[in-house]
Design a protein around this motif. Structure first.
Motif, PDB file in Angstrom:
ATOM      1  N   ARG A 137      91.477  -7.487  55.788  1.00 29.67           N
ATOM      2  CA  ARG A 137      92.931  -7.352  55.705  1.00 29.67           C
ATOM      3  C   ARG A 137      93.586  -8.529  56.419  1.00 29.67           C
ATOM      4  NH1 ARG A 137      93.935  -5.748  60.792  1.00 29.67           N
ATOM      5  NH2 ARG A 137      92.181  -4.792  61.864  1.00 29.67           N
ATOM      6  N   ALA A 138      94.753  -8.931  55.921  1.00 28.47           N
ATOM      7  CA  ALA A 138      95.503 -10.023  56.530  1.00 28.47           C
ATOM      8  C   ALA A 138      96.992  -9.702  56.467  1.00 28.47           C
ATOM      9  CB  ALA A 138      95.233 -11.338  55.800  1.00 28.47           C
ATOM     10  N   ALA A 139      97.721 -10.117  57.486  1.00 25.38           N
ATOM     11  CA  ALA A 139      99.175  -9.989  57.509  1.00 25.38           C
ATOM     12  C   ALA A 139      99.770 -11.251  56.904  1.00 25.38           C
ATOM     13  CB  ALA A 139      99.667  -9.798  58.932  1.00 25.38           C
ATOM     14  N   VAL A 140     100.581 -11.093  55.850  1.00 25.34           N
ATOM     15  CA  VAL A 140     101.168 -12.244  55.163  1.00 25.34           C
ATOM     16  C   VAL A 140     102.658 -11.994  54.902  1.00 25.34           C
ATOM     17  CG1 VAL A 140      99.014 -12.975  54.066  1.00 25.34           C
ATOM     18  CG2 VAL A 140     100.476 -11.353  52.906  1.00 25.34           C
ATOM     19  N   PRO A 141     103.446 -13.071  54.775  1.00 22.06           N
ATOM     20  CA  PRO A 141     104.870 -12.926  54.479  1.00 22.06           C
ATOM     21  C   PRO A 141     105.089 -12.264  53.117  1.00 22.06           C
ATOM     22  CG  PRO A 141     104.380 -15.132  55.286  1.00 22.06           C
ATOM     23  CD  PRO A 141     103.066 -14.460  55.009  1.00 22.06           C
ATOM     24  N   ASN A 173      98.887 -19.938  48.733  1.00 22.54           N
ATOM     25  CA  ASN A 173      97.521 -20.043  48.199  1.00 22.54           C
ATOM     26  C   ASN A 173      96.720 -21.164  48.847  1.00 22.54           C
ATOM     27  OD1 ASN A 173      98.103 -17.927  46.482  1.00 22.54           O
ATOM     28  ND2 ASN A 173      98.577 -19.251  44.738  1.00 22.54           N
ATOM     29  N   ALA A 174      97.388 -22.202  49.324  1.00 22.31           N
ATOM     30  CA  ALA A 174      96.697 -23.334  49.953  1.00 22.31           C
ATOM     31  C   ALA A 174      96.412 -23.095  51.433  1.00 22.31           C
ATOM     32  CB  ALA A 174      97.545 -24.598  49.790  1.00 22.31           C
ATOM     33  N   THR A 175      97.089 -22.120  52.027  1.00 24.68           N
ATOM     34  CA  THR A 175      96.953 -21.830  53.455  1.00 24.68           C
ATOM     35  C   THR A 175      95.749 -20.919  53.697  1.00 24.68           C
ATOM     36  OG1 THR A 175      99.354 -21.990  53.745  1.00 24.68           O
ATOM     37  CG2 THR A 175      98.130 -20.824  55.454  1.00 24.68           C
ATOM     38  N   SER A 176      94.976 -21.213  54.726  1.00 25.81           N
ATOM     39  CA  SER A 176      93.917 -20.300  55.153  1.00 25.81           C
ATOM     40  C   SER A 176      94.544 -19.274  56.079  1.00 25.81           C
ATOM     41  CB  SER A 176      92.803 -21.049  55.884  1.00 25.81           C
ATOM     42  OG  SER A 176      92.068 -21.828  54.971  1.00 25.81           O
ATOM     43  N   TRP A 177      94.243 -18.004  55.840  1.00 29.63           N
ATOM     44  CA  TRP A 177      94.805 -16.888  56.594  1.00 29.63           C
ATOM     45  C   TRP A 177      93.729 -16.248  57.441  1.00 29.63           C
ATOM     46  CZ3 TRP A 177      99.975 -16.203  56.415  1.00 29.63           C
ATOM     47  CH2 TRP A 177     100.651 -16.877  55.386  1.00 29.63           C
ATOM     48  N   ARG A 178      94.113 -15.564  58.489  1.00 29.96           N
ATOM     49  CA  ARG A 178      93.176 -14.848  59.364  1.00 29.96           C
ATOM     50  C   ARG A 178      92.951 -13.463  58.768  1.00 29.96           C
ATOM     51  NH1 ARG A 178      89.538 -16.574  63.066  1.00 29.96           N
ATOM     52  NH2 ARG A 178      89.396 -15.184  64.842  1.00 29.96           N
ATOM     53  N   TRP A 179      91.717 -13.201  58.334  1.00 36.58           N
ATOM     54  CA  TRP A 179      91.336 -11.934  57.715  1.00 36.58           C
ATOM     55  C   TRP A 179      90.480 -11.131  58.688  1.00 36.58           C
ATOM     56  CZ3 TRP A 179      93.015 -10.534  52.821  1.00 36.58           C
ATOM     57  CH2 TRP A 179      93.653 -11.542  52.091  1.00 36.58           C
ATOM     58  N   TYR A 180      90.855  -9.895  58.903  1.00 36.48           N
ATOM     59  CA  TYR A 180      90.145  -8.996  59.813  1.00 36.48           C
ATOM     60  C   TYR A 180      89.429  -7.924  59.011  1.00 36.48           C
ATOM     61  CZ  TYR A 180      93.003 -11.164  63.391  1.00 36.48           C
ATOM     62  OH  TYR A 180      93.596 -12.078  64.219  1.00 36.48           O
ATOM     63  N   PRO A 181      88.243  -7.484  59.443  1.00 36.87           N
ATOM     64  CA  PRO A 181      87.538  -6.430  58.720  1.00 36.87           C
ATOM     65  C   PRO A 181      88.362  -5.134  58.714  1.00 36.87           C
ATOM     66  CG  PRO A 181      86.100  -7.443  60.347  1.00 36.87           C
ATOM     67  CD  PRO A 181      87.477  -7.963  60.591  1.00 36.87           C
ATOM     68  N   VAL A 182      88.358  -4.455  57.571  1.00 34.14           N
ATOM     69  CA  VAL A 182      89.032  -3.162  57.473  1.00 34.14           C
ATOM     70  C   VAL A 182      88.343  -2.173  58.409  1.00 34.14           C
ATOM     71  CG1 VAL A 182      89.567  -1.228  55.943  1.00 34.14           C
ATOM     72  CG2 VAL A 182      89.877  -3.587  55.147  1.00 34.14           C
ATOM     73  N   ASP A 183      87.022  -2.267  58.493  1.00 35.61           N
ATOM     74  CA  ASP A 183      86.232  -1.442  59.405  1.00 35.61           C
ATOM     75  C   ASP A 183      86.410  -1.991  60.818  1.00 35.61           C
ATOM     76  OD1 ASP A 183      84.352  -0.074  60.870  1.00 35.61           O
ATOM     77  OD2 ASP A 183      82.634  -0.711  59.680  1.00 35.61           O
ATOM     78  N   TRP A 184      87.158  -1.270  61.641  1.00 35.07           N
ATOM     79  CA  TRP A 184      87.485  -1.736  62.983  1.00 35.07           C
ATOM     80  C   TRP A 184      86.253  -1.929  63.868  1.00 35.07           C
ATOM     81  CZ3 TRP A 184      92.099  -3.568  64.403  1.00 35.07           C
ATOM     82  CH2 TRP A 184      93.183  -3.272  63.580  1.00 35.07           C
ATOM     83  N   SER A 185      85.138  -1.281  63.533  1.00 34.41           N
ATOM     84  CA  SER A 185      83.950  -1.426  64.369  1.00 34.41           C
ATOM     85  C   SER A 185      83.303  -2.800  64.190  1.00 34.41           C
ATOM     86  CB  SER A 185      82.936  -0.330  64.056  1.00 34.41           C
ATOM     87  OG  SER A 185      82.467  -0.463  62.729  1.00 34.41           O
ATOM     88  N   ALA A 186      83.585  -3.461  63.069  1.00 34.87           N
ATOM     89  CA  ALA A 186      83.065  -4.807  62.832  1.00 34.87           C
ATOM     90  C   ALA A 186      84.112  -5.806  63.320  1.00 34.87           C
ATOM     91  CB  ALA A 186      82.799  -5.011  61.344  1.00 34.87           C
ATOM     92  N   ASN A 187      83.795  -6.561  64.326  1.00 35.71           N
ATOM     93  CA  ASN A 187      84.757  -7.490  64.908  1.00 35.71           C
ATOM     94  C   ASN A 187      84.384  -8.927  64.559  1.00 35.71           C
ATOM     95  OD1 ASN A 187      86.882  -8.542  66.287  1.00 35.71           O
ATOM     96  ND2 ASN A 187      85.960  -8.334  68.302  1.00 35.71           N
ATOM     97  N   ASN A 188      84.501  -9.255  63.290  1.00 40.93           N
ATOM     98  CA  ASN A 188      84.185 -10.614  62.869  1.00 40.93           C
ATOM     99  C   ASN A 188      85.271 -11.139  61.915  1.00 40.93           C
ATOM    100  OD1 ASN A 188      83.376  -8.759  60.942  1.00 40.93           O
ATOM    101  ND2 ASN A 188      81.694 -10.022  60.175  1.00 40.93           N
ATOM    102  N   PRO A 189      86.457 -11.488  62.470  1.00 39.64           N
ATOM    103  CA  PRO A 189      87.501 -12.028  61.619  1.00 39.64           C
ATOM    104  C   PRO A 189      87.093 -13.381  61.046  1.00 39.64           C
ATOM    105  CG  PRO A 189      88.123 -12.168  63.917  1.00 39.64           C
ATOM    106  CD  PRO A 189      86.837 -11.417  63.860  1.00 39.64           C
ATOM    107  N   VAL A 190      87.634 -13.706  59.892  1.00 38.83           N
ATOM    108  CA  VAL A 190      87.339 -14.972  59.219  1.00 38.83           C
ATOM    109  C   VAL A 190      88.648 -15.614  58.769  1.00 38.83           C
ATOM    110  CG1 VAL A 190      85.059 -14.225  58.421  1.00 38.83           C
ATOM    111  CG2 VAL A 190      87.048 -13.894  56.965  1.00 38.83           C
ATOM    112  N   CYS A 191      88.600 -16.908  58.535  1.00 36.71           N
ATOM    113  CA  CYS A 191      89.724 -17.629  57.961  1.00 36.71           C
ATOM    114  C   CYS A 191      89.368 -17.932  56.513  1.00 36.71           C
ATOM    115  CB  CYS A 191      89.992 -18.922  58.720  1.00 36.71           C
ATOM    116  SG  CYS A 191      90.633 -18.655  60.388  1.00 36.71           S
ATOM    117  N   ALA A 192      90.261 -17.579  55.615  1.00 38.85           N
ATOM    118  CA  ALA A 192      90.034 -17.830  54.186  1.00 38.85           C
ATOM    119  C   ALA A 192      91.363 -17.892  53.451  1.00 38.85           C
ATOM    120  CB  ALA A 192      89.161 -16.727  53.584  1.00 38.85           C
ATOM    121  N   ARG A 193      91.327 -18.515  52.320  1.00 36.06           N
ATOM    122  CA  ARG A 193      92.547 -18.616  51.502  1.00 36.06           C
ATOM    123  C   ARG A 193      92.860 -17.284  50.845  1.00 36.06           C
ATOM    124  NH1 ARG A 193      92.779 -24.502  48.647  1.00 36.06           N
ATOM    125  NH2 ARG A 193      92.697 -25.682  50.586  1.00 36.06           N
ATOM    126  N   PHE A 194      94.081 -17.194  50.421  1.00 32.73           N
ATOM    127  CA  PHE A 194      94.596 -15.989  49.792  1.00 32.73           C
ATOM    128  C   PHE A 194      93.866 -15.757  48.489  1.00 32.73           C
ATOM    129  CE2 PHE A 194      97.786 -12.855  50.200  1.00 32.73           C
ATOM    130  CZ  PHE A 194      98.148 -12.475  48.926  1.00 32.73           C
TER     131      PHE A 194
END
Length: 139
Positions: free
Chosen positions: A44-48, A118-139
Motif C-alpha cells: 500500500r502507498a499514500a498518494v495524492p 507514474n514517473a515517481t517512485s513511491w514508498r510502498w508498505y506491506p499490507v501485512d503489518w507483520s512484514a516490515n519491508n517497505p520498498v520504493c517502486a513506481r505507480f
C-alpha cells in the motif's frame, strides 16, 4: 472592437489569477486535494488524489496539504531528492518535480500530474503489518 476588448480582458483576468483555469495535465481528473491509500500486489502507498479519490490529479506551486506531503516524502525517500516534507508546494518541491520529469524525458514544467505520478517512485508498505519491508517502486 468589443470582441477584442473582451478577449483582452479575459486573458488579463486569467493572467492575473482573477479567474481560475482548469488543470493543465490533459489526463487529470482535477486538482489534488487529499491523500488516498492505494493497494497493489500486497503493498500500500499514500498518494495524492482528487476529492473524489482519483489519483489522476494535478498540483503545483501554492498547493498545500497531506497530498503535497505525500509527494515530498516520496521524492525524498525514493527518488534521492532531499527536501523537507512540510506540505507546501514551493520552489524546492517544484524543482524536485522538474528533476523527476527531466530524468524521465517528460516536459519539465514542475507541475505534478498523472505522467509525473507514474514517473515517481513511491514508498510502498506491506499490507501485512507483520512484514516490515517497505520498498520504493513506481505507480
Amino acid at each position: 472592437m468589443k470582441r477584442t476588448i473582451a478577449a483582452f480582458g479575459a486573458a488579463a483576468a486569467v493572467a492575473l489569477g482573477v479567474v481560475g483555469t482548469a488543470p493543465t495535465a490533459s489526463a487529470a481528473d482535477g486538482w489534488c486535494s487529499r491523500t488516498v491509500e492505494v493497494t497493489r500486489n500486497g503493498y500500500r502507498a499514500a498518494v495524492p488524489a482528487t476529492a473524489g479519490g482519483s489519483t489522476s490529479c494535478v498540483m503545483g506551486r501554492g498547493s498545500s496539504g497531506s497530498q503535497v506531503e505525500a509527494l515530498q516524502f516520496a521524492l525524498s525517500i525514493c527518488n534521492d531528492l532531499y527536501l523537507s516534507s512540510d506540505g507546501s508546494y514551493g520552489p524546492q518541491t517544484e524543482a524536485a518535480v522538474r528533476t523527476v520529469q527531466s530524468r524521465n524525458n517528460l516536459s519539465a514544467d514542475g507541475v505534478y500530474g498523472p505522467n509525473t505520478r507514474n514517473a515517481t517512485s513511491w514508498r510502498w508498505y506491506p499490507v501485512d503489518w507483520s512484514a516490515n519491508n517497505p520498498v520504493c517502486a513506481r505507480f
